[in-house]
Design a protein around this motif. Structure first.
Motif, PDB file in Angstrom:
ATOM      1  N   ASP A   4       0.861  -1.181   0.000  1.00 51.68           N
ATOM      2  CA  ASP A   4       0.000   0.000   0.000  1.00 51.68           C
ATOM      3  C   ASP A   4       0.901   1.235   0.000  1.00 51.68           C
ATOM      4  O   ASP A   4       1.348   1.704   1.051  1.00 51.68           O
ATOM      5  N   THR A   5       1.190   1.751  -1.179  1.00 49.43           N
ATOM      6  CA  THR A   5       2.124   2.878  -1.295  1.00 49.43           C
ATOM      7  C   THR A   5       1.496   4.205  -0.886  1.00 49.43           C
ATOM      8  O   THR A   5       2.200   5.227  -0.834  1.00 49.43           O
ATOM      9  N   LEU A  50       3.169   6.453   1.754  1.00 57.17           N
ATOM     10  CA  LEU A  50       4.242   7.393   1.453  1.00 57.17           C
ATOM     11  C   LEU A  50       3.727   8.817   1.288  1.00 57.17           C
ATOM     12  O   LEU A  50       4.500   9.777   1.399  1.00 57.17           O
ATOM     13  N   PRO A  59       8.091  -5.279  -3.981  1.00 53.09           N
ATOM     14  CA  PRO A  59       7.360  -4.169  -3.360  1.00 53.09           C
ATOM     15  C   PRO A  59       7.744  -3.921  -1.905  1.00 53.09           C
ATOM     16  O   PRO A  59       7.787  -2.764  -1.458  1.00 53.09           O
ATOM     17  N   GLU A  62      12.100   3.474   1.548  1.00 52.71           N
ATOM     18  CA  GLU A  62      11.551   4.795   1.843  1.00 52.71           C
ATOM     19  C   GLU A  62      11.321   5.021   3.335  1.00 52.71           C
ATOM     20  O   GLU A  62      10.921   6.119   3.728  1.00 52.71           O
ATOM     21  N   GLU A  85      11.066  -2.019  -2.051  1.00 54.61           N
ATOM     22  CA  GLU A  85      10.860  -0.649  -2.523  1.00 54.61           C
ATOM     23  C   GLU A  85      10.269   0.219  -1.421  1.00 54.61           C
ATOM     24  O   GLU A  85      10.667   1.390  -1.260  1.00 54.61           O
ATOM     25  N   LEU A  86       9.342  -0.342  -0.648  1.00 51.95           N
ATOM     26  CA  LEU A  86       8.740   0.426   0.445  1.00 51.95           C
ATOM     27  C   LEU A  86       9.721   0.605   1.598  1.00 51.95           C
ATOM     28  O   LEU A  86       9.823   1.697   2.174  1.00 51.95           O
TER      29      LEU A  86
END
Length: 291
Positions: free
Chosen positions: A55-56, A59, A253, A260, A256-257
């Motif tokens: 769940d981006t 961000l 994913p 951040e 990638e999360l």
């Protein structure tokens, strides 16, 4: 049924080499926020990576504290999904069955398997600190009668031969020789028992281990095996694969999360992503039956 007190023998010295002493020292001293903060979400400490779509939207959270909280929860959701995915492949276990968690860390996977199947679980870790922590978590949950953790070596556990219906490794095989490990799983599993491993491995088609794989080895003091080594060692130790699944795309994913999440990054995130994307590194699940 034998009791927990009579079914095992004492294993006074868990480590077998200078290298294993170093690994034990590493995990006895480890206080990594990416392990501890995620575990505090629901007191399930997993010590592995996540799978599934992220769940981006977290961000875009404007409040810094709320963003940090949402990132932590989302990363934990992904790593818990991985634990549930592994547990779903352990076979048809009953509450009277026993399962073995090799390299259990702080114990989250054993709890997931017990809650899903109702089975007894024995977790083994080379870290005395992790075993103590995991047993305390089981006591807090009131499941310490069925979920237990031992400060032992997963290559020589002292647990009862043929007593287990299922066993697994979740991102812990890169710390040991595969033939020694699979021989112990084959000894512990009853005939027809199920073994599952989720691991990072380097891709034989790429050639030798890539620069990125070497950096991961150095970061975690481990030795990542080639993909082919798993199948050769299983064949030598009465473990016959019934299902193989490449989870590489499913774990990207998560990474990638995590990249951040400023409060959780360890500096290895880009290396993992580069290794997955250049094809030198794979995230693999192998399910096998003990014959």
């Amino acid at each position: 049924m034998t009791t927990a007190q009579t079914r095992t023998k004492a294993v006074p010295v868990p480590t077998q080499s200078t290298y294993q002493n170093r690994v034990a020292d590493y995990w006895n001293a480890e206080e990594n926020p990416v392990n501890l903060e995620l575990g505090r979400v629901d007191d399930l400490y997993h010590h592995h990576y996540g799978i599934g779509d992220a769940d981006t939207s977290v961000l875009g959270e404007p409040d810094p504290e709320r963003r940090r909280e949402r990132l932590t929860h989302e990363l934990h959701r992904l790593e818990h999904a991985q634990a549930e995915f592994l547990a779903s492949h352990l076979g048809d276990l009953s509450p009277t069955d026993r399962a073995f968690d090799a390299g259990c860390g702080r114990g989250g996977g054993s709890v997931v398997a017990h809650l899903r199947h109702g089975c007894h679980t024995d977790g083994v870790t080379i870290s005395a600190k992790q075993a103590e922590f995991a047993n305390e978590q089981a006591r807090k949950r009131g499941i310490d009668g069925k979920v237990r953790y031992h400060h032992r070596n997963m290559l020589d556990t002292g647990l009862t031969t043929g007593a287990y219906a299922a066993s697994w490794n979740n991102e812990s095989t890169m710390y040991v020789e595969l033939d020694l490990l699979f021989a112990e799983h084959a000894r512990l599993l009853r005939r027809g028992g199920r073994y599952v491993v989720i691991t990072g491995c380097y891709n034989d088609t790429y050639g030798q281990a890539s620069r990125e794989v070497s950096l991961i080895n150095a970061h975690y003091i481990c030795d990542i095996h080639p993909r082919s080594a798993y199948f050769r060692a299983m064949a030598r130790n009465r473990l016959v694969p019934v299902h193989v699944q490449d989870l590489t795309a499913a774990t990207i994913p998560y990474w990638e999360l995590r990249r951040e999440a400023e409060h959780l990054v360890t500096g290895i995130e880009d290396t993992f992503l580069d290794a997955y994307r250049n094809g030198s590194f794979q995230y693999l699940m192998i399910v096998a039956d003990r014959v």
